[in-house]
Design an enzyme around this catalytic site. Structure first.
Site, PDB file in Angstrom:
ATOM      1  N   HIS A 105       0.799  -1.235   0.000  1.00 11.95           N
ATOM      2  CA  HIS A 105       0.000   0.000   0.000  1.00 11.95           C
ATOM      3  C   HIS A 105       0.828   1.280   0.000  1.00 11.95           C
ATOM      4  O   HIS A 105       0.552   2.222   0.726  1.00 11.95           O
ATOM      5  CB  HIS A 105      -0.949   0.013   1.188  1.00 11.95           C
ATOM      6  CG  HIS A 105      -2.096  -0.932   1.090  1.00 11.95           C
ATOM      7  ND1 HIS A 105      -2.462  -1.564  -0.067  1.00 11.95           N
ATOM      8  CD2 HIS A 105      -2.961  -1.379   2.045  1.00 11.95           C
ATOM      9  CE1 HIS A 105      -3.503  -2.340   0.156  1.00 11.95           C
ATOM     10  NE2 HIS A 105      -3.829  -2.247   1.435  1.00 11.95           N
ATOM     11  N   HIS A 179      -9.537   3.013   0.145  1.00 12.54           N
ATOM     12  CA  HIS A 179      -9.577   1.888   1.082  1.00 12.54           C
ATOM     13  C   HIS A 179     -10.695   2.044   2.118  1.00 12.54           C
ATOM     14  O   HIS A 179     -10.562   1.613   3.268  1.00 12.54           O
ATOM     15  CB  HIS A 179      -8.220   1.766   1.791  1.00 12.54           C
ATOM     16  CG  HIS A 179      -7.903   0.386   2.269  1.00 12.54           C
ATOM     17  ND1 HIS A 179      -8.571  -0.219   3.294  1.00 12.54           N
ATOM     18  CD2 HIS A 179      -6.992  -0.509   1.854  1.00 12.54           C
ATOM     19  CE1 HIS A 179      -8.080  -1.413   3.501  1.00 12.54           C
ATOM     20  NE2 HIS A 179      -7.121  -1.624   2.640  1.00 12.54           N
ATOM     21  N   GLU A 313     -11.974  -2.428  -3.125  1.00 15.31           N
ATOM     22  CA  GLU A 313     -10.881  -1.575  -3.645  1.00 15.31           C
ATOM     23  C   GLU A 313     -10.750  -1.749  -5.161  1.00 15.31           C
ATOM     24  O   GLU A 313     -10.071  -2.657  -5.646  1.00 15.31           O
ATOM     25  CB  GLU A 313      -9.567  -1.918  -2.933  1.00 15.31           C
ATOM     26  CG  GLU A 313      -9.632  -1.769  -1.411  1.00 15.31           C
ATOM     27  CD  GLU A 313      -8.580  -2.601  -0.691  1.00 15.31           C
ATOM     28  OE1 GLU A 313      -7.378  -2.381  -0.939  1.00 15.31           O
ATOM     29  OE2 GLU A 313      -8.966  -3.463   0.121  1.00 15.31           O
TER      30      GLU A 313
HETATM   31  C1  G6D Z   1      -4.360  -6.682   5.491  1.00 14.08           C
HETATM   32  O1  G6D Z   1      -4.201  -8.261   3.692  1.00 14.08           O
HETATM   33  C2  G6D Z   1      -4.934  -7.147   4.175  1.00 14.08           C
HETATM   34  C3  G6D Z   1      -4.881  -6.039   3.166  1.00 14.08           C
HETATM   35  O2  G6D Z   1      -5.510  -6.440   1.949  1.00 14.08           O
HETATM   36  C4  G6D Z   1      -5.584  -4.806   3.733  1.00 14.08           C
HETATM   37  O3  G6D Z   1      -5.531  -3.759   2.806  1.00 14.08           O
HETATM   38  C5  G6D Z   1      -4.899  -4.401   5.033  1.00 14.08           C
HETATM   39  O4  G6D Z   1      -4.946  -5.478   5.961  1.00 14.08           O
HETATM   40  C6  G6D Z   1      -5.610  -3.223   5.679  1.00 14.08           C
HETATM   41  O5  G6D Z   1      -2.986  -6.494   5.352  1.00 14.08           O
END
Ligand code: G6D
Length: 353
Positions: A105, A179, A313
């Protein structure tokens, strides 16, 4: 249509502004110039009660230190990039490693932690805010100076539209998304297990044990990932399937969409009657059912817990830099990245179209 803005606080001496825009029906959106974070979407239920349908904090500080990306824009690249490195035009780039030696991210100071320049607007039929930010060459290890504009628009049809636009002076990966965790019960009256989710998708991505796509596209048929006719989240997360079990008994998977701006993603809460229609020109959508929501934080004053919210997303496929058969996530120097995702809030009775 109305818009108001108020300063919540300061970060590094820069004002953090909340923009609240309200349409003529009473639907309201609040967002911050910090991470373009959406903190409130007030949508009506079948009795006309306007309640918040997104997960957020009721104070600012947790967004600095302890947020599971609530409401935030994600970038430069949403999702994971294996080994936090990629090769582009014969050069290897190393990104910030923020999860198991991988890049998640956008890294440590991804777009969710950036302070954006905001400009609110209000017209007869729509209101919103345009956020702008320049990600400088080398930020989090990425090449190129990237100018990004993200526009949030609310109109009188109860449509909330996110438009993304970016240009770069060098080739660079770019995969933007939002998100926000949705919970259509309203003010977190319940979790999302009884929400029904319908997605026009015939294939989803297999994940490895670090939740990174292996590159294999799996057919949804005869699996809990077949959401073409709709399933409750409960039915899906309780299914006996290795990919559901892998991510902690839930969804955390990219789906390849086979329709665009054609009612391709529908989330429905029978109890409140709220329906959220998500339509996008992005190739995929990552469905995350909040499997790893921490217990130690409070969300709008409510103890956080697994399955309290669901993320939809809309984005290019994660780790596309390592999978040439995925739609490309490379923004070429001088080209324009342009993407629109529309969220339409409606009210239906159980079973009604
Ligand atoms: C965890 O695996 C999930 C991700 O997809 C998510 O975006 C994040 O938590 C907030 O890592």
């Amino acid at each position: 249509m109305r818009i108001v803005q108020e300063q919540w606080t300061e970060v590094d001496g820069r004002p953090i502004i909340a923009y609240t825009f309200t349409n003529d029906n009473g639907m309201e959106v609040t967002c911050l110039n910090y991470g373009c974070i959406i903190t409130k979407i007030l949508a009506p239920d079948k009795h006309g009660n306007y309640e918040n349908v997104v997960l957020a904090f009721n104070e600012f500080s947790p967004y600095l230190t302890n947020s599971p990306y609530f409401g935030a824009v994600i970038g430069r690249v949403a999702g994971r990039i294996k080994n936090a490195s990629f090769e582009l035009n014969g050069k290897t780039y190393t990104l910030y490693k923020n999860e198991n030696g991988n890049h998640l991210h956008g890294g440590k100071k991804g777009f969710h932690h950036a302070i954006w320049q905001g400009a609110g607007f209000s017209k007869k039929e729509e209101a919103g805010v345009q956020f702008s930010y320049t990600s400088v060459d080398g930020e989090e290890g990425y090449p190129g100076n990237v100018d990004v504009q993200i526009t949030y628009t609310l109109n009188n049809q109860n449509e909330f539209i996110i438009s993304y636009r970016a240009t770069s002076d060098q080739d660079t990966p770019l995969t933007l998304t939002n998100h926000t965790y949705f919970n259509l019960s309203g003010n977190l009256k319940s979790d999302i297990l009884h929400h029904r989710l319908k997605i026009k998708s015939n294939q989803f991505l297999e994940l490895d044990n670090e939740f990174i796509p292996t590159g294999v596209l799996l057919d949804v048929a005869n699996t809990p990932f077949d959401l073409r006719e709709g399933k409750t989240i409960k039915e899906g997360v309780e299914a006996n399937h290795p990919q559901i079990a892998l991510v902690g008994q839930g969804y955390d998977h990219p789906f390849l969409l086979n329709a665009h701006h054609d009612e391709e993603i529908v989330l429905f809460d029978p109890k409140s009657g709220r329906t959220l229609l998500v339509e996008t020109d992005e190739p995929g959508v990552v469905v995350y059912t909040g499997n790893q929501l921490p217990d130690e934080i409070k969300v709008n004053g409510v103890p956080s817990r697994k399955y309290l919210g669901i993320c939809l997303e809309t984005q290019a496929l994660p780790d596309a830099v390592h999978h040439p058969h995925f739609p490309s996530c490379i923004l070429r120097a001088g080209e324009v990245y342009s993407s629109v995702t529309k969220y339409t809030f409606r009210v239906h009775e159980e079973g009604e179209r």
